[in-house]
Design an enzyme around this catalytic site. Structure first.
Site, short mmCIF file in Angstrom:
data_model
loop_
_atom_site.label_atom_id
_atom_site.label_comp_id
_atom_site.label_asym_id
_atom_site.label_seq_id
_atom_site.Cartn_x
_atom_site.Cartn_y
_atom_site.Cartn_z
N ASP A 25 0.34 -20.71 -55.67
CA ASP A 25 -0.28 -21.53 -54.62
C ASP A 25 0.32 -22.93 -54.63
O ASP A 25 -0.22 -23.84 -55.21
CB ASP A 25 -1.80 -21.59 -54.88
CG ASP A 25 -2.56 -22.36 -53.81
OD1 ASP A 25 -2.03 -22.49 -52.69
OD2 ASP A 25 -3.66 -22.85 -54.10
N GLU A 59 -2.11 -30.23 -48.47
CA GLU A 59 -2.98 -29.13 -48.07
C GLU A 59 -4.26 -29.08 -48.90
O GLU A 59 -5.35 -28.85 -48.39
CB GLU A 59 -2.23 -27.79 -48.21
CG GLU A 59 -2.94 -26.59 -47.57
CD GLU A 59 -3.89 -25.86 -48.51
OE1 GLU A 59 -4.68 -25.04 -48.04
OE2 GLU A 59 -3.84 -26.11 -49.74
N GLU A 60 -4.12 -29.31 -50.22
CA GLU A 60 -5.29 -29.23 -51.09
C GLU A 60 -6.26 -30.39 -50.87
O GLU A 60 -7.39 -30.36 -51.36
CB GLU A 60 -4.85 -29.19 -52.57
CG GLU A 60 -3.88 -28.07 -52.92
CD GLU A 60 -4.49 -26.68 -52.89
OE1 GLU A 60 -5.68 -26.54 -52.51
OE2 GLU A 60 -3.79 -25.71 -53.23
N ASP A 86 0.01 -18.10 -47.99
CA ASP A 86 -0.81 -19.01 -48.81
C ASP A 86 -2.14 -18.35 -49.19
O ASP A 86 -3.16 -19.01 -49.22
CB ASP A 86 -1.04 -20.31 -48.03
CG ASP A 86 -1.69 -21.39 -48.89
OD1 ASP A 86 -1.56 -21.33 -50.12
OD2 ASP A 86 -2.36 -22.29 -48.33
N ASP A 104 1.89 -29.18 -52.60
CA ASP A 104 0.93 -29.88 -53.46
C ASP A 104 0.09 -28.85 -54.20
O ASP A 104 0.05 -27.67 -53.82
CB ASP A 104 0.05 -30.82 -52.64
CG ASP A 104 -0.73 -30.10 -51.55
OD1 ASP A 104 -0.14 -29.25 -50.86
OD2 ASP A 104 -1.94 -30.39 -51.36
N HIS A 151 2.96 -25.21 -48.42
CA HIS A 151 2.60 -26.53 -48.97
C HIS A 151 3.07 -26.62 -50.42
O HIS A 151 3.13 -25.61 -51.13
CB HIS A 151 1.10 -26.80 -48.85
CG HIS A 151 0.22 -25.95 -49.72
ND1 HIS A 151 -0.14 -26.31 -51.00
CD2 HIS A 151 -0.39 -24.76 -49.50
CE1 HIS A 151 -0.93 -25.38 -51.52
NE2 HIS A 151 -1.09 -24.43 -50.63
N HIS A 156 -6.05 -22.05 -57.90
CA HIS A 156 -7.05 -23.11 -58.11
C HIS A 156 -7.71 -23.03 -59.50
O HIS A 156 -8.47 -23.92 -59.86
CB HIS A 156 -8.17 -23.09 -57.05
CG HIS A 156 -7.73 -23.51 -55.70
ND1 HIS A 156 -8.59 -24.05 -54.77
CD2 HIS A 156 -6.52 -23.49 -55.09
CE1 HIS A 156 -7.93 -24.32 -53.65
NE2 HIS A 156 -6.67 -23.98 -53.83
#
Length: 465
Positions: free
Chosen positions: A122, A156-157, A185, A91, A89, A435
């Site tokens: 990520d 995804e997030e 991931d 995003d 991903h 994150h």
């Protein structure tokens, strides 16, 4: 492979503010730009690329925002070669310098061999590492030993909006020839020792509402003459788990998979310094004293966490209020072979039993708002063997065979819908801070990870023969 070339591309990708969490037109434009840049990169590799329009997203405030396209790409169709599909991903989570970043989050900055930037680990770094591995064979004018497919998304997030529907739709077309699926991931459990991930926990998220009326009460006027919703709720939440982390809901452990000797041995060989882990987590003491017990309770046993209370007074000051309605929030991490619908019944029955014993005149309502099952793979599949061999070649060691205590729905979606072997092959170190503020990927992990993917292609082709 020229590491500068790879790093420059990562710098370009990190510079795109592809935040899917904040639903604003500017960020959605950035997301669509990110997907277009990736599609162009894949076309330059020689891949056939389909950017699938997935429509728009209706938000609660009435606005409609475009969902970024999902990229389906293919490179090679040799009938005797295995076909590997890579999921990634592009995003990212929100990031701002003022949130505590030491560098600009969207400017890839190298400090002491660490590449800081939002999305570095990520998941933009691992996606580019896979692309680097493919382009290495081309640069050396060598035949790619496997057929490659890509599925890259930009939401995804934000819950992978529209992804499951597309996978189901493409099951008999794009995914029809796929033999193996690889996801990169997540992270290692070590700073230096690589890992292969073969399972994740699921998640059942609950709300429990206790209501007397919609308005709050003055504690001087009503305190002492009614059943207070907050007191009921605290009693309910306090009945869920004890101080040793044991879940008190009857029957909750009935379907947990038995611990085998083979699995026990896996935990013994994992590289985890418990003292370092505890110190870096800024925790005084864990509930368990050994590495094996800590890992088992993170990965293969369920856990119950209480997250918060909606409707409670939580501001500074001394407001003498009795909340008229409160909502408690908690979740249970599920493990094989727990079933979310069975857990839902057990939770409701337990809370109803506890509430009835309080003889409260308030109303209670329990809801399961999320029920995501766990995922586990067969570590004896060919691609797991190929990954172990590739890790030995590149890193000179056997990998940690790990699970992830969190929930990554895409692994289960692929395994259930497509019915093929799914493996998670992380590149990032345990301290990468996905994150979080100051997210990074180590230069070493990024370059060696690109080599790992190339070695994996070679090993998988050998096993396939």
């Amino acid at each position: 492979m020229d590491p500068k070339l790879g790093r420059m591309t990562l710098k370009d990708w990190v510079a795109i503010e592809s935040d899917s969490v904040q639903p604003t037109p500017r960020f959605r434009r950035e997301l669509c730009r990110m997907m277009a840049v990736a599609a162009d990169k894949l076309r330059r590799l020689g891949a056939s690329v389909d950017s699938v329009d997935t429509g728009s997203q209706q938000l609660p405030d009435g606005q409609s925002l475009p969902i970024p396209p999902i990229i389906l790409a293919e490179l090679g169709n040799g009938p005797k070669k295995p076909t590997v599909c890579f999921y990634g991903h592009l995003d990212v989570q929100p990031a701002a310098r003022g949130d505590g970043w030491l560098t600009e989050p969207y400017v890839l900055t190298e400090v002491d061999g660490k590449l800081y930037g939002r999305g570095a680990t990520d998941n933009k770094g691992p996606v580019l590492a896979w692309i680097n591995a493919v382009s290495t064979f081309q640069a050396l004018e060598q035949d790619l030993p496997v057929n490659i497919k890509f599925i890259l998304e930009g939401m995804e997030e934000a819950g992978s909006v529209a992804l499951e529907e597309l996978v189901q739709k493409e099951k008999d077309r794009f995914f029809s020839g796929v033999d193996y699926i690889v996801i990169s991931d997540n992270l290692w459990v070590s700073r230096r020792k690589p890992a292969v991930t073969y399972g994740t926990r699921g998640n059942s998220y609950f709300t429990v509402e206790v209501k007397c009326r919609d308005q709050d009460f003055h504690s001087g006027t009503f305190g002492g003459i009614l059943n207070e919703p907050m007191a009921d709720l605290v009693a309910l939440l306090g009945s869920l788990v004890d101080s040793s982390g044991h879940i008190l809901i009857p029957g909750i452990y009935d379907h947990v998979a038995s611990l085998t000797e083979e699995e026990k041995n896996i935990y013994k060989s994992i590289d985890l310094d418990l003292e370092e882990y505890r110190n870096s987590s800024q925790v005084k003491k864990f509930l368990f004293d050994t590495k094996e017990e800590v890992l088992m309770h993170l990965w293969r046993y369920p856990s119950l966490s209480i997250h918060g209370i909606e409707g409670a007074f939580d501001e500074p000051g001394a407001k003498t209020v009795i909340p008229g309605r409160v909502v408690g929030k908690f979740s249970i991490r599920l493990v094989p072979h727990m079933n979310a619908s069975v857990v839902e019944k057990q939770v409701k029955h337990h809370l109803e039993d506890v509430f009835s014993k309080r003889n409260s005149s308030n109303q209670m309502a329990v809801s399961m708002v999320l029920g995501l099952p766990p995922w586990i793979a067969n570590i004896n599949d060919s691609q797991y063997l190929a990954a172990k061999r590739a890790i030995r070649t590149v890193f000179g060691t056997d990998p940690d065979m790990i699970r992830d205590g969190s929930t990554i729905p895409i692994a289960r979606i692929f395994q259930e819908i497509i019915g093929k072997s799914v493996m998670m092959l992380p590149l990032g170190a345990v301290d990468d801070g996905e994150h979080s503020q100051n997210e990074k990927i180590n230069r070493w992990n990024y370059i060696e990870g690109s080599k790992l993917f190339a070695a994996f292609f070679l090993e998988l082709a050998k096993l396939h023969e």
